[in-house]
Design an enzyme around this catalytic site. Structure first.
Site: not given
Ligand code: NAD
Ligand code: WQD
Length: 341
Positions: A126, A151, A155, A181
């Protein structure tokens, strides 16, 4: 060739299964525990593609149950590991749940990859790994700042775990794809994002407001030092993200010289402000959106968008959809949902 998709009932996983079934002769097996999705997704995929595939209800935190999937399918050539929890505010509230799910699932997948000798892995990363960067657009060489949420940290750690695993197991290859996104829905309008609770993300918030499920969109901050005062992001159509996975896996499988663990940004390379996204929605839907400009949201960065040269050069990938396509497909999907799809 058999491909294992984890998190295949989810938003990006389901679009990737569709892309694979529509464009390759690969056999798909999907593993999901429906923590953030439902089995009904598979029905939609079958309707769109008219193709069959296998699926298992397995929690990837359970290593024995995960192993059974590999035992039943000893001929898997590649894994695309989507399964994870992904809601940033929830991760701040429940850090241990996020570390447990995202890290242990990845470790179990890698252990099975080794035990069952699966040569190729794609890992869902991400843009949140970049943290609060000053340099724009971000390239894969941009130094990672502190992760802004548990979160995002899962990653950063996830990429590092894949790195360390590949270094000592150099007959395996991996690509970590850093999505910016992802938004939008399949062009048929028959599959899209299905938030189980009130969405945190902009595009489902817009479409749910327009359809009347939510009252009003609050734009988080109109006083940023950007052209129109709102934040800038790199919105990328979920089907463009899906096509990149097919190319990435093809590259790993075909190209024996491909570097052991590559990290690649997936964005359009174009920054779009929140107000521009809202205007694009209004244009394609013909609806006036009920919105107000409110306070800034804590933790938001002012602007982030990708340099996507590496994806273009290494994968031969080029995103084909623009912000209006993204909004139109998301709107079609929201309308279909209302008609009890
Ligand atoms: P999603 O929640 O729609 O899909 C993830 C799927 O994984 C869900 O179906 C969920 O039920 C499943 N899952 C979660 N934990 C599991 C477990 N322990 N065992 C089995 N299944 C499990 O999310 P998404 O948007 O499709 O995201 C897919 C991946 O892409 C995630 O790794 C996410 O972190 C990453 N990502 C998403 C975005 C985004 O904005 N959507 C951006 C960057 C990266
Ligand atoms: C986009 C823009 C908001 C909702 C998140 C994760 C990131 C990645 C992608 C997983 C921002 C504004 C939003 C609303 C608004 N996911 N907004 N009103 O925060 O850029 O990225 O999803 O890896 O890790 O952090 O996405 O869709 O929440 O917000 O004004 O009701 O829309 O401020 O500028 P974000 P988002």
């Amino acid at each position: 060739m058999k491909i294992l998709i984890t998190g295949g009932a989810g938003y990006i996983g389901s679009h990737t299964i569709i892309e694979i079934l529509e464009n390759t002769d690969w056999e798909v097996i999907s593993v999901d525990n429906y923590a953030n999705s439902s089995e009904a997704t598979y029905k939609r995929i079958k309707e769109i593609t008219n193709k069959q595939f296998q699926y298992y209800n397995v929690d990837l935190k359970d290593v024995e149950a995960t192993k059974k999937v590999f035992e039943a399918n000893p001929d898997i050539s590649g894994i695309i590991h989507f399964a994870a929890f992904k809601a940033v505010p929830e991760s701040v509230a429940k850090p241990l749940t996020y570390y447990d799910n995202n890290i242990n699932s990845l470790i179990n997948i890698l252990s099975c990859q080794k035990e069952f000798n699966v040569p190729n892995l794609i890992f869902s990363s991400s843009c949140s790994v970049y943290g609060n960067v000053n340099e724009l657009p971000v390239t894969e060489e941009t130094l990672l700042e502190k992760a802004e949420s548990p979160y995002a940290y899962t990653k950063q750690i996830g990429e590092r775990i894949v790195d360390d695993f590949i270094i000592v197991n150099n007959n395996y290859k991996a690509i970590s794809l850093r999505y910016f996104n992802p938004v939008g829905a399949h062009k048929s309008g028959l599959n899209g994002e299905l938030p189980l609770t009130t969405p945190n993300n902009l595009v489902p918030y817009i479409t749910q407001t327009a359809i009347g499920k939510l009252k009003q969109l609050t734009i988080f901050g109109g006083d940023y030092p950007t052209a129109d005062g709102t934040c800038i992001r790199d919105y990328i159509h979920v089907s463009d993200i899906a096509s990149a996975h097919v190319l990435a896996l093809q590259k790993l499988i075909e190209n024996k010289d491909f570097q052991n663990h590559n990290i690649i940004n997936l964005g359009t390379g174009k920054g779009v402000s929140v107000l521009e996204a809202v205007k694009a929605f209004e244009k394609v839907s013909g609806k006036k959106l009920n919105y107000v400009i409110g306070k800034r949201r804590e933790g938001d960065v002012q602007a982030i968008y990708a340099n996507n040269q590496k994806a273009q050069q290494l994968l031969g990938w080029k995103p084909i959809y623009n912000i209006e396509d993204m909004m139109l497909s998301a709107w079609k999907w929201e309308q279909n949902l209302q008609n009890n799809l």
